[in-house]
Design a protein around this motif. Sequence first.
Motif, short mmCIF file in Angstrom:
data_model
loop_
_atom_site.label_atom_id
_atom_site.label_comp_id
_atom_site.label_asym_id
_atom_site.label_seq_id
_atom_site.Cartn_x
_atom_site.Cartn_y
_atom_site.Cartn_z
N THR A 192 -14.58 4.94 6.42
CA THR A 192 -13.26 4.67 5.87
C THR A 192 -12.21 5.43 6.67
O THR A 192 -12.28 6.65 6.80
CB THR A 192 -13.21 5.10 4.38
N ILE A 193 -11.24 4.69 7.21
CA ILE A 193 -10.26 5.21 8.16
C ILE A 193 -8.86 5.11 7.55
O ILE A 193 -8.48 4.05 7.03
CB ILE A 193 -10.29 4.39 9.46
N MET A 194 -8.09 6.18 7.63
CA MET A 194 -6.71 6.14 7.16
C MET A 194 -5.89 5.22 8.07
O MET A 194 -6.01 5.28 9.31
CB MET A 194 -6.11 7.54 7.16
N VAL A 195 -5.07 4.37 7.47
CA VAL A 195 -4.21 3.49 8.25
C VAL A 195 -3.10 4.32 8.89
O VAL A 195 -2.40 5.07 8.20
CB VAL A 195 -3.60 2.40 7.34
N PHE A 246 -9.33 -0.78 -2.39
CA PHE A 246 -8.62 -1.16 -3.61
C PHE A 246 -8.36 0.09 -4.44
O PHE A 246 -8.67 1.20 -4.03
CB PHE A 246 -9.41 -2.22 -4.40
N ASP A 247 -7.78 -0.12 -5.62
CA ASP A 247 -7.45 0.99 -6.52
C ASP A 247 -6.53 1.96 -5.78
O ASP A 247 -5.59 1.54 -5.11
CB ASP A 247 -8.73 1.64 -7.05
N TYR A 248 -6.80 3.27 -5.87
CA TYR A 248 -5.89 4.24 -5.27
C TYR A 248 -5.91 4.21 -3.73
O TYR A 248 -5.04 4.80 -3.09
CB TYR A 248 -6.21 5.65 -5.78
N LEU A 249 -6.90 3.54 -3.14
CA LEU A 249 -6.99 3.42 -1.69
C LEU A 249 -6.39 2.12 -1.15
O LEU A 249 -6.40 1.90 0.06
CB LEU A 249 -8.45 3.54 -1.24
N LYS A 250 -5.89 1.29 -2.02
CA LYS A 250 -5.33 0.00 -1.59
C LYS A 250 -4.22 0.22 -0.57
O LYS A 250 -3.30 1.01 -0.78
CB LYS A 250 -4.78 -0.76 -2.80
N ASP A 251 -4.32 -0.51 0.55
CA ASP A 251 -3.37 -0.49 1.66
C ASP A 251 -3.31 0.83 2.41
O ASP A 251 -2.53 0.97 3.36
CB ASP A 251 -1.95 -0.85 1.18
N LYS A 252 -4.15 1.79 2.04
CA LYS A 252 -4.12 3.10 2.70
C LYS A 252 -5.22 3.26 3.73
O LYS A 252 -5.12 4.14 4.60
CB LYS A 252 -4.25 4.22 1.65
N VAL A 253 -6.28 2.46 3.62
CA VAL A 253 -7.43 2.63 4.51
C VAL A 253 -7.94 1.28 5.00
O VAL A 253 -7.68 0.23 4.39
CB VAL A 253 -8.60 3.37 3.81
#
Length: 377
Positions: free
Chosen positions: A297-300, A325-332
């Motif tokens: 899992t990589i940070m965008v 998804f959830d709290y990681l949606k669009d972040k990774v």
Amino acid sequence: MKNKLLMTPGPTYVSEEVRMAMSKPITNPDFDIDFYDYYRETCNKIKKMLHTENDVLILAGEGILGLEAACASLIEQDDKVLCIDNGIFGKGFGDFAKLYGGDVTFFSSDYTREIDVEKLESFLQENHDYKVATLVHCETPSGITNPIDKICPILDKYGIISIVDAVSSMGGEPLEVDKWKIDIVLGGSQKCISAPPGLTLLGISDRAWNKIMNRNKPVPSFYCNLSLWKNWYEDKWFPYTQSISDIYGLNEAVDRMLRDDSIVDRHRRLARGVRTALLEAGLELYPDSGFSNTVTTIMVPSSVDCKTILDDMANDYNIIISGAFDYLKDKVIRIGHMGENCYEEKLYITLKAIDSVLRKRNVTLKCKLHNKFVEVV
């Protein structure tokens, strides 16, 4: 529809051998006595993969069926349930326990790292009046693997029945069910096993069977009722018609895994290579520790958005990776290196495409991802 390189954390690519196995003529699994032996043979192969003498079942439904069936069959109204939570799936386990009447306590940990075993053990020394505990081996959204080899023996010491979600780890991470005292372990056909989606693999200990078969009230479900399976082979009776073609494919997929003595080492080595390449290039991983061997899992990067990366990968390179998804949606973004995806050439192609996409979107990289990957593996 064009063939795409599927590098998501499940479903994974299905080999031609598995596809061919699924094309075999079907029989009537309810009345063909030979199929009961075939089903048992497949279960016995899974037992070898899991290093267990416990009973193993194949359920006709994606891995969530196994999760819900375990909760439905083990948990009764007001049973005290410990939900060991360090991620989206770990927390979600608590919802299923509540659905079937469980009195749920959450032991919540840092979402960026593996469960702290010492803190859990200290907690349990003072609070161990639980009938069931739920936990996740690999938190797929965050790419974290938890030390169930240490956690489950602690739960066993206090007589707590463990339910372990191993959907994203089974076949790609070490998994010693009997040695680690796991009561119920569940997996899915579509992850490291690399069979099509649609089947749950589920192992059950004698202690779990005893709790299931000696409930105060019947299981409030039919499809999720594991007690119906207790004597399936002796009675030559399945609770419902089996997904025979899927089981043909699963049998072949498990055979392929059992023939590969290096499968866990390969997952570990290539996962380390992916992470090293990303970090050397200056990208940031989501977890701080507890890195998974099956998904990274990589940070965008701040200069680009998640959807752009995913769209560019699919449209320009015909490669599918995933977000979360959830709290990681669009972040990774996530790369699945599990099962049939976990080969050097596929990861090289994927990293080369990610490198090109990020550079095109003005992300500065300190090295070429694909070249660094080859250098370190």
